[in-house]
Design an enzyme around this catalytic site. Sequence first.
Site, PDB file in Angstrom:
ATOM      1  N   ASP A  37       0.831  -1.355  -0.044  1.00  0.00           N
ATOM      2  CA  ASP A  37       0.192  -0.035   0.157  1.00  0.00           C
ATOM      3  C   ASP A  37       0.799   1.383  -0.079  1.00  0.00           C
ATOM      4  O   ASP A  37       1.932   1.212   0.499  1.00  0.00           O
ATOM      5  CB  ASP A  37      -0.964  -0.030   1.064  1.00  0.00           C
ATOM      6  CG  ASP A  37      -2.047   1.068   1.084  1.00  0.00           C
ATOM      7  OD1 ASP A  37      -2.500   1.429   0.071  1.00  0.00           O
ATOM      8  OD2 ASP A  37      -2.284   1.543   2.031  1.00  0.00           O
ATOM      9  N   SER A  84      -7.133  -5.868  -6.204  1.00  0.00           N
ATOM     10  CA  SER A  84      -8.045  -6.120  -5.444  1.00  0.00           C
ATOM     11  C   SER A  84      -9.292  -6.313  -6.116  1.00  0.00           C
ATOM     12  O   SER A  84      -9.591  -5.458  -7.326  1.00  0.00           O
ATOM     13  CB  SER A  84      -8.327  -5.344  -4.015  1.00  0.00           C
ATOM     14  OG  SER A  84      -9.156  -4.055  -4.496  1.00  0.00           O
ATOM     15  N   ASN A 119     -10.262  -2.579  -6.766  1.00  0.00           N
ATOM     16  CA  ASN A 119      -9.322  -1.768  -7.563  1.00  0.00           C
ATOM     17  C   ASN A 119     -10.026  -1.399  -8.907  1.00  0.00           C
ATOM     18  O   ASN A 119      -9.517  -0.613  -9.591  1.00  0.00           O
ATOM     19  CB  ASN A 119      -7.944  -2.448  -7.555  1.00  0.00           C
ATOM     20  CG  ASN A 119      -7.229  -2.187  -6.590  1.00  0.00           C
ATOM     21  OD1 ASN A 119      -6.188  -3.198  -6.239  1.00  0.00           O
ATOM     22  ND2 ASN A 119      -7.756  -1.302  -5.515  1.00  0.00           N
ATOM     23  N   TRP A 120     -11.064  -2.294  -9.587  1.00  0.00           N
ATOM     24  CA  TRP A 120     -11.555  -1.893 -10.607  1.00  0.00           C
ATOM     25  C   TRP A 120     -12.167  -0.564 -10.807  1.00  0.00           C
ATOM     26  O   TRP A 120     -12.501   0.067 -11.849  1.00  0.00           O
ATOM     27  CB  TRP A 120     -12.718  -3.015 -10.886  1.00  0.00           C
ATOM     28  CG  TRP A 120     -12.245  -4.228 -11.498  1.00  0.00           C
ATOM     29  CD1 TRP A 120     -11.977  -5.378 -10.451  1.00  0.00           C
ATOM     30  CD2 TRP A 120     -11.363  -4.924 -12.477  1.00  0.00           C
ATOM     31  NE1 TRP A 120     -11.371  -6.605 -10.964  1.00  0.00           N
ATOM     32  CE2 TRP A 120     -10.961  -6.230 -12.252  1.00  0.00           C
ATOM     33  CE3 TRP A 120     -11.078  -4.089 -13.688  1.00  0.00           C
ATOM     34  CZ2 TRP A 120     -10.189  -6.912 -13.220  1.00  0.00           C
ATOM     35  CZ3 TRP A 120     -10.141  -4.860 -14.601  1.00  0.00           C
ATOM     36  CH2 TRP A 120      -9.888  -6.210 -14.466  1.00  0.00           C
ATOM     37  N   ARG A 124       1.248  -4.454   6.897  1.00  0.00           N
ATOM     38  CA  ARG A 124       0.741  -3.431   6.229  1.00  0.00           C
ATOM     39  C   ARG A 124       1.595  -2.087   6.137  1.00  0.00           C
ATOM     40  O   ARG A 124       1.674  -1.425   7.193  1.00  0.00           O
ATOM     41  CB  ARG A 124      -0.659  -2.979   6.289  1.00  0.00           C
ATOM     42  CG  ARG A 124      -1.290  -2.071   5.280  1.00  0.00           C
ATOM     43  CD  ARG A 124      -2.689  -1.912   5.209  1.00  0.00           C
ATOM     44  NE  ARG A 124      -3.111  -0.862   4.268  1.00  0.00           N
ATOM     45  CZ  ARG A 124      -4.370  -0.815   3.828  1.00  0.00           C
ATOM     46  NH1 ARG A 124      -5.294  -1.623   4.099  1.00  0.00           N
ATOM     47  NH2 ARG A 124      -4.705  -0.136   2.966  1.00  0.00           N
TER      48      ARG A 124
END
Length: 253
Positions: free
Chosen positions: A26, A72, A75-76, A195
């Site tokens: 990220d 993910s 993410n589209w 993360r």
Amino acid sequence: MTEPTQPSPPQIDPEFIPRHIALVMDGNGRWAQERGLPRTEGHRRGESVLMDCVDACIALGGVEWLSAYAFSTENWRRSHSEVRFLMGFSRDVLRRHRDELHEKNVRIVWAGRRPRLWRSVLRELEAAEELTRANTGVTLAMCINYGGRAELVDACRALAADAAEGRIRPDEVTEQTLTRYLYRPDMPDVDLFLRPSGEKRTSNFLLWQSAYAEMVYQDTLFPDFTRQHMYDAVLEYAKRDRRFGGAVDKFAK
């Protein structure tokens, strides 16, 4: 140009090395925008960082799985240009690095949904899986078009279909039964959920597998993530007292 000297892995009892690390890559876009660059430049920088993470896991010894959250199901929703870049980039990263990873005895697998995923990306994933199938080192799970809720929905659909056909009795369904319907039934539970970037959430990543994961969050955008950050996270993990729901009452008589 001489490559910088890498830090040595910490000396940790093998018992306290995480078997499975889930990595949320990220902060790529934010890293680029802070420098006045297109978001895609952050993703480019993340490519070499991921390869260094694999090397860190190899150096640690004992890490069997590294699952990388590459794209993910959510993410589209990003811009068409960024989605297009990420699809092509995922394909090209596999093509560029599969031989190198193969030489390092890394096994490459994919976890995610087939619908919407570019055929060219699927072909590269399948080629990488086939090339590295017999490797016995770290397993690198590329989670592309992946979502934890989507995985559970897909697993439940497949299980329900088998139940409707009489291949399984509903009253016999257990946690182990459902696990067999996940994208990667051979994937062990996550030990260390890591993360970078300062965000403190799972973002729908490996929800089932992370039920008892130790969460480690770091305030470093992924393009600035180093091997030392990985080592620091594993050191933090090694200090945790993992009870898996059990506890000892030190005042009990």
